[in-house]
Motif scaffolding. Structure first.
Motif, PDB file in Angstrom:
ATOM      1  N   TYR A   1      89.098  39.790  38.918  1.00 15.95           N
ATOM      2  CA  TYR A   1      88.033  40.189  39.829  1.00 15.95           C
ATOM      3  C   TYR A   1      87.713  41.671  39.662  1.00 15.95           C
ATOM      4  CZ  TYR A   1      88.624  35.786  42.383  1.00 15.95           C
ATOM      5  OH  TYR A   1      88.677  34.456  42.732  1.00 15.95           O
ATOM      6  N   VAL A   2      86.487  42.045  39.976  1.00 16.47           N
ATOM      7  CA  VAL A   2      86.097  43.453  40.030  1.00 16.47           C
ATOM      8  C   VAL A   2      86.301  43.919  41.461  1.00 16.47           C
ATOM      9  CG1 VAL A   2      84.219  45.100  39.753  1.00 16.47           C
ATOM     10  CG2 VAL A   2      84.397  43.129  38.205  1.00 16.47           C
ATOM     11  N   VAL A   3      87.113  44.961  41.660  1.00 17.16           N
ATOM     12  CA  VAL A   3      87.455  45.425  43.002  1.00 17.16           C
ATOM     13  C   VAL A   3      86.684  46.697  43.322  1.00 17.16           C
ATOM     14  CG1 VAL A   3      89.308  46.100  44.571  1.00 17.16           C
ATOM     15  CG2 VAL A   3      89.747  44.418  42.771  1.00 17.16           C
ATOM     16  N   CYS A   4      85.955  46.671  44.419  1.00 17.67           N
ATOM     17  CA  CYS A   4      85.211  47.848  44.868  1.00 17.67           C
ATOM     18  C   CYS A   4      86.164  48.885  45.466  1.00 17.67           C
ATOM     19  CB  CYS A   4      84.177  47.449  45.923  1.00 17.67           C
ATOM     20  SG  CYS A   4      82.956  46.244  45.371  1.00 17.67           S
ATOM     21  N   THR A   5      85.617  50.035  45.827  1.00 18.16           N
ATOM     22  CA  THR A   5      86.391  51.055  46.529  1.00 18.16           C
ATOM     23  C   THR A   5      86.909  50.485  47.841  1.00 18.16           C
ATOM     24  OG1 THR A   5      84.922  52.745  45.615  1.00 18.16           O
ATOM     25  CG2 THR A   5      86.320  53.395  47.460  1.00 18.16           C
ATOM     26  N   ILE A   6      88.181  50.747  48.163  1.00 16.99           N
ATOM     27  CA  ILE A   6      88.769  50.212  49.383  1.00 16.99           C
ATOM     28  C   ILE A   6      88.236  50.962  50.595  1.00 16.99           C
ATOM     29  CG2 ILE A   6      90.923  49.953  50.673  1.00 16.99           C
ATOM     30  CD1 ILE A   6      92.333  49.461  48.011  1.00 16.99           C
ATOM     31  N   ALA A   7      87.852  50.213  51.628  1.00 11.88           N
ATOM     32  CA  ALA A   7      87.357  50.811  52.869  1.00 11.88           C
ATOM     33  C   ALA A   7      88.407  50.665  53.961  1.00 11.88           C
ATOM     34  CB  ALA A   7      86.057  50.138  53.297  1.00 11.88           C
ATOM     35  N   ARG A   8      88.506  51.695  54.823  1.00 13.89           N
ATOM     36  CA  ARG A   8      89.486  51.639  55.909  1.00 13.89           C
ATOM     37  C   ARG A   8      88.835  51.501  57.280  1.00 13.89           C
ATOM     38  NH1 ARG A   8      93.446  56.532  55.602  1.00 13.89           N
ATOM     39  NH2 ARG A   8      91.467  57.673  55.595  1.00 13.89           N
ATOM     40  N   SER A   9      87.517  51.521  57.314  1.00  9.59           N
ATOM     41  CA  SER A   9      86.803  51.410  58.586  1.00  9.59           C
ATOM     42  C   SER A   9      85.490  50.677  58.356  1.00  9.59           C
ATOM     43  CB  SER A   9      86.532  52.794  59.175  1.00  9.59           C
ATOM     44  OG  SER A   9      85.632  53.511  58.346  1.00  9.59           O
ATOM     45  N   VAL A  10      84.830  50.309  59.445  1.00  9.39           N
ATOM     46  CA  VAL A  10      83.548  49.616  59.334  1.00  9.39           C
ATOM     47  C   VAL A  10      82.503  50.526  58.714  1.00  9.39           C
ATOM     48  CG1 VAL A  10      81.658  48.596  60.653  1.00  9.39           C
ATOM     49  CG2 VAL A  10      84.021  48.039  61.234  1.00  9.39           C
ATOM     50  N   SER A  11      82.480  51.797  59.123  1.00  8.66           N
ATOM     51  CA  SER A  11      81.472  52.727  58.573  1.00  8.66           C
ATOM     52  C   SER A  11      81.650  52.900  57.070  1.00  8.66           C
ATOM     53  CB  SER A  11      81.557  54.075  59.293  1.00  8.66           C
ATOM     54  OG  SER A  11      82.853  54.642  59.159  1.00  8.66           O
ATOM     55  N   GLU A  12      82.910  53.028  56.616  1.00  4.04           N
ATOM     56  CA  GLU A  12      83.151  53.134  55.177  1.00  4.04           C
ATOM     57  C   GLU A  12      82.724  51.848  54.479  1.00  4.04           C
ATOM     58  OE1 GLU A  12      87.159  54.160  54.303  1.00  4.04           O
ATOM     59  OE2 GLU A  12      87.131  56.035  55.433  1.00  4.04           O
ATOM     60  N   GLY A  13      83.025  50.717  55.095  1.00  5.82           N
ATOM     61  CA  GLY A  13      82.660  49.437  54.503  1.00  5.82           C
ATOM     62  C   GLY A  13      81.160  49.292  54.336  1.00  5.82           C
ATOM     63  N   LEU A  14      80.399  49.682  55.354  1.00  5.22           N
ATOM     64  CA  LEU A  14      78.938  49.575  55.284  1.00  5.22           C
ATOM     65  C   LEU A  14      78.372  50.433  54.158  1.00  5.22           C
ATOM     66  CD1 LEU A  14      78.094  49.611  59.102  1.00  5.22           C
ATOM     67  CD2 LEU A  14      77.799  47.691  57.515  1.00  5.22           C
ATOM     68  N   LYS A  15      78.943  51.619  53.984  1.00 10.30           N
ATOM     69  CA  LYS A  15      78.458  52.496  52.903  1.00 10.30           C
ATOM     70  C   LYS A  15      78.761  51.908  51.532  1.00 10.30           C
ATOM     71  CE  LYS A  15      78.489  57.298  51.355  1.00 10.30           C
ATOM     72  NZ  LYS A  15      78.543  56.946  49.926  1.00 10.30           N
ATOM     73  N   ILE A  16      79.966  51.361  51.362  1.00  8.10           N
ATOM     74  CA  ILE A  16      80.339  50.778  50.066  1.00  8.10           C
ATOM     75  C   ILE A  16      79.500  49.541  49.776  1.00  8.10           C
ATOM     76  CG2 ILE A  16      82.233  49.677  48.793  1.00  8.10           C
ATOM     77  CD1 ILE A  16      84.144  51.511  50.422  1.00  8.10           C
ATOM     78  N   ILE A  17      79.191  48.770  50.819  1.00 10.52           N
ATOM     79  CA  ILE A  17      78.341  47.584  50.637  1.00 10.52           C
ATOM     80  C   ILE A  17      76.984  47.989  50.072  1.00 10.52           C
ATOM     81  CG2 ILE A  17      77.050  45.787  51.884  1.00 10.52           C
ATOM     82  CD1 ILE A  17      79.526  45.570  53.736  1.00 10.52           C
ATOM     83  N   GLU A  18      76.418  49.072  50.601  1.00 10.64           N
ATOM     84  CA  GLU A  18      75.120  49.538  50.109  1.00 10.64           C
ATOM     85  C   GLU A  18      75.218  50.094  48.696  1.00 10.64           C
ATOM     86  OE1 GLU A  18      72.185  49.105  51.554  1.00 10.64           O
ATOM     87  OE2 GLU A  18      73.272  47.998  53.110  1.00 10.64           O
ATOM     88  N   ASP A  19      76.319  50.794  48.396  1.00 13.53           N
ATOM     89  CA  ASP A  19      76.443  51.469  47.092  1.00 13.53           C
ATOM     90  C   ASP A  19      76.921  50.542  45.981  1.00 13.53           C
ATOM     91  OD1 ASP A  19      75.652  53.754  48.375  1.00 13.53           O
ATOM     92  OD2 ASP A  19      77.677  54.592  48.571  1.00 13.53           O
ATOM     93  N   GLU A  20      77.871  49.643  46.284  1.00 17.53           N
ATOM     94  CA  GLU A  20      78.527  48.872  45.225  1.00 17.53           C
ATOM     95  C   GLU A  20      78.203  47.379  45.239  1.00 17.53           C
ATOM     96  OE1 GLU A  20      82.647  49.906  44.609  1.00 17.53           O
ATOM     97  OE2 GLU A  20      82.418  51.810  45.690  1.00 17.53           O
ATOM     98  N   LYS A  21      77.489  46.899  46.246  1.00 17.47           N
ATOM     99  CA  LYS A  21      76.974  45.528  46.299  1.00 17.47           C
ATOM    100  C   LYS A  21      78.046  44.469  46.017  1.00 17.47           C
ATOM    101  CE  LYS A  21      72.637  46.856  46.882  1.00 17.47           C
ATOM    102  NZ  LYS A  21      72.820  48.255  47.230  1.00 17.47           N
ATOM    103  N   PRO A  22      79.050  44.350  46.875  1.00 22.51           N
ATOM    104  CA  PRO A  22      80.098  43.332  46.660  1.00 22.51           C
ATOM    105  C   PRO A  22      79.555  41.919  46.865  1.00 22.51           C
ATOM    106  CG  PRO A  22      80.371  44.329  48.811  1.00 22.51           C
ATOM    107  CD  PRO A  22      79.288  45.112  48.120  1.00 22.51           C
ATOM    108  N   ASP A  23      80.190  40.950  46.192  1.00 19.12           N
ATOM    109  CA  ASP A  23      79.840  39.537  46.371  1.00 19.12           C
ATOM    110  C   ASP A  23      80.646  38.899  47.501  1.00 19.12           C
ATOM    111  OD1 ASP A  23      78.086  39.291  43.984  1.00 19.12           O
ATOM    112  OD2 ASP A  23      79.957  39.760  42.932  1.00 19.12           O
ATOM    113  N   MET A  24      81.831  39.451  47.757  1.00 17.49           N
ATOM    114  CA  MET A  24      82.727  38.880  48.759  1.00 17.49           C
ATOM    115  C   MET A  24      83.547  40.002  49.369  1.00 17.49           C
ATOM    116  SD  MET A  24      85.571  35.798  48.340  1.00 17.49           S
ATOM    117  CE  MET A  24      84.463  34.909  47.280  1.00 17.49           C
ATOM    118  N   VAL A  25      83.959  39.818  50.634  1.00 18.57           N
ATOM    119  CA  VAL A  25      84.722  40.841  51.344  1.00 18.57           C
ATOM    120  C   VAL A  25      85.988  40.228  51.929  1.00 18.57           C
ATOM    121  CG1 VAL A  25      84.708  42.506  53.251  1.00 18.57           C
ATOM    122  CG2 VAL A  25      82.613  42.120  51.920  1.00 18.57           C
ATOM    123  N   LEU A  26      87.117  40.890  51.696  1.00 21.20           N
ATOM    124  CA  LEU A  26      88.374  40.564  52.377  1.00 21.20           C
ATOM    125  C   LEU A  26      88.492  41.536  53.535  1.00 21.20           C
ATOM    126  CD1 LEU A  26      90.801  39.949  49.372  1.00 21.20           C
ATOM    127  CD2 LEU A  26      89.648  38.261  50.796  1.00 21.20           C
TER     128      LEU A  26
END
Length: 459
Positions: free
Chosen positions: A27-52
């Protein structure tokens, strides 16, 4: 593989372990997020297909808050945390995740869950190229005992085909008499374990003082009366499938040991010895396990372990299109047993069956067909005495429809009469209805059914 996965987890060790597992699997692993705000930014920047997605995160927002956004964006997600109360569980389930992973993570559990979640997500997005064939379109022995072509049953069989080829735990839900064991057998028959044992265990029927020995086995001399070594059900099913029917009846102390089987793939025999095993667990219940969790009768962590892929069986009243096929199937079986030439069921009788709500589901239909065959002298079954009717009458096609409560009361009364009002033990009404005796007693009290005592009965 090119599937991009975002890990939203505030615990570095757990997040890093997941990253290693995922990268190792391709799998290709995006930058790890530790909060919702970090997660939202990574979603916009790195366009993940799935989130754990962990539930409890740094900051004021939780994983449940982020899950709502993921659902709006059509991004697949799986929750990581199981450390929640009923309120949190309900809120998490309301976001419609593709599954839950329990900490600590086992590599195999993570990868299997991702495979299932990704497949289900692609199904929800539309047609899947190179997808697996629909189970309902396949012929073969794996579904030879499943009768019916209604849409709800086709959906069930499609899910059986999907999950059968994997090795994950399955939880089969549904009322008593809906055919949960037949579905479990079908899952086994389409799996890679089909040449190995299928061991069925009715957790409600095992005596409380023997259930641990029955499931896990014991060494000779482990306790008073243990004159020989016993091989437990899990060891009997090694390399195959163990079906735990009515798992909601399993005592809490045994639930802990079952959790160990699922996590560590080993059983601890009474007497201290542990043994590695390789079994697939399929569980079933007619209880609402979430209510059992709130009442303190079922472990939340075990619920997550067995509820990876739930399959809900519809009651017979919701699959009326299958009643005629099922009735003819049972008529053929019992006519052969009784050496009778019975070719079918009369139209008025069929209409009567379609007007009935079948509180006992398929098992009730089978029992009534068996009795009708025994009572029929000609080639056609022209009458059918349904529960609640006065002696010697037959329900007409225009007969009144009873409420579910009235039908349940009639169904229990028929079982009690058949068992001479004996509730407990082998051949008792609780066994016939596949209910825990205490559950049957509480239903009788609620429905105003008073116990009768025969001369040969002490219960």
């Amino acid at each position: 593989m090119n599937i991009r996965i975002l890990i939203v987890e505030d615990q570095f060790v757990e997040a890093n372990n997941l990253r290693i597992i995922l990268r190792k699997a391709g799998y290709v692993v995006c930058t790890i997020a530790r909060s919702v705000s970090e997660g939202l930014k990574i979603i916009e920047d790195e366009k993940p297909d799935m989130v754990l997605l962990d539930i409890y995160l740094k900051g004021n927002l939780t994983g449940i808050d982020l899950a709502k956004t993921l659902r709006d964006k059509s991004i697949a997600f799986v929750f990581l945390s199981a450390n929640s109360n009923k309120q949190i569980l309900d809120a998490a389930k309301a976001t419609k995740p593709y599954g839950f992973l329990v900490k600590p993570f086992r590599e195999k559990d993570v990868l299997v869950m991702l495979d299932v979640a990704w497949y289900l997500h692609r199904q929800n997005q539309g047609p899947i190229s190179n997808s697996k064939p629909s189970a309902s379109s396949l012929a073969g022995n794996e579904f030879k005992e499943i009768i019916g072509a209604s849409e709800c049953m086709r959906d069930v069989l499609d899910n059986v085909k999907i999950v059968g080829t994997s090795d994950i735990s399955v939880l089969i839900l549904g009322e008593s008499g809906t055919g949960k064991e037949l579905i479990a057998q079908s899952i086994h028959r389409v799996s890679s374990r089909k040449q190995k044992p299928f061991v069925a265990v009715n957790c409600a029927a095992l005596p409380a003082n023997l259930i641990e020995s029955e499931l896990f086995g014991h060494e000779k001399g482990a306790f008073t009366g243990a004159t020989d070594k016993r091989i437990g059900k899990f060891e009997q099913g090694n390399e195959g499938t163990v079906f735990l029917d009515e798992i909601g009846e399993l005592p809490l102390e045994l639930q802990v040991k079952l959790l160990r089987v699922l996590q560590e793939k080993e059983v601890e025999l009474i007497g201290g010895r542990t043994k590695k095993i390789d079994v697939r667990i399929i569980a079933a219940t007619n209880r609402n396990l979430e209510e059992e969790i709130v009442a303190g009768r079922f472990r939340l962590d075990l619920y997550y372990r067995i509820n990876i892929f739930p399959i809900t069986l519809p009651p017979l009243r919701e699959r009326k299109d299958d009643i005629v096929s099922l009735a003819n199937h049972f008529v053929n079986i019992y006519a052969r047993k009784e050496n009778k030439m019975i070719t079918g069921v009369a139209d008025p009788v069929i209409q009567s069956m379609l007007n009935y709500d079948w509180p006992g589901n398929i098992r009730e239909l089978e029992n009534l067909m068996a009795r009708s065959v025994l009572l029929t002298n000609g080639p056609i079954i022209n009458s059918l005495k349904l529960p609640g009717q006065s002696k010697g009458t037959t329900l007409s096609p225009q007969g009144l429809i009873k409420s579910m409560t009235e039908n349940e009361r009639d169904h229990i009364l028929v079982a009690l009469e058949r068992c001479s009002w004996r509730i407990y033990g082998q051949g008792g009404a609780a066994e016939l209805l596949e209910l825990n005796p205490s559950t049957l007693n509480s239903r009788m009290k609620k429905l105003g059914i008073e116990k009768k005592y025969s001369r040969n009965q002490g219960n």
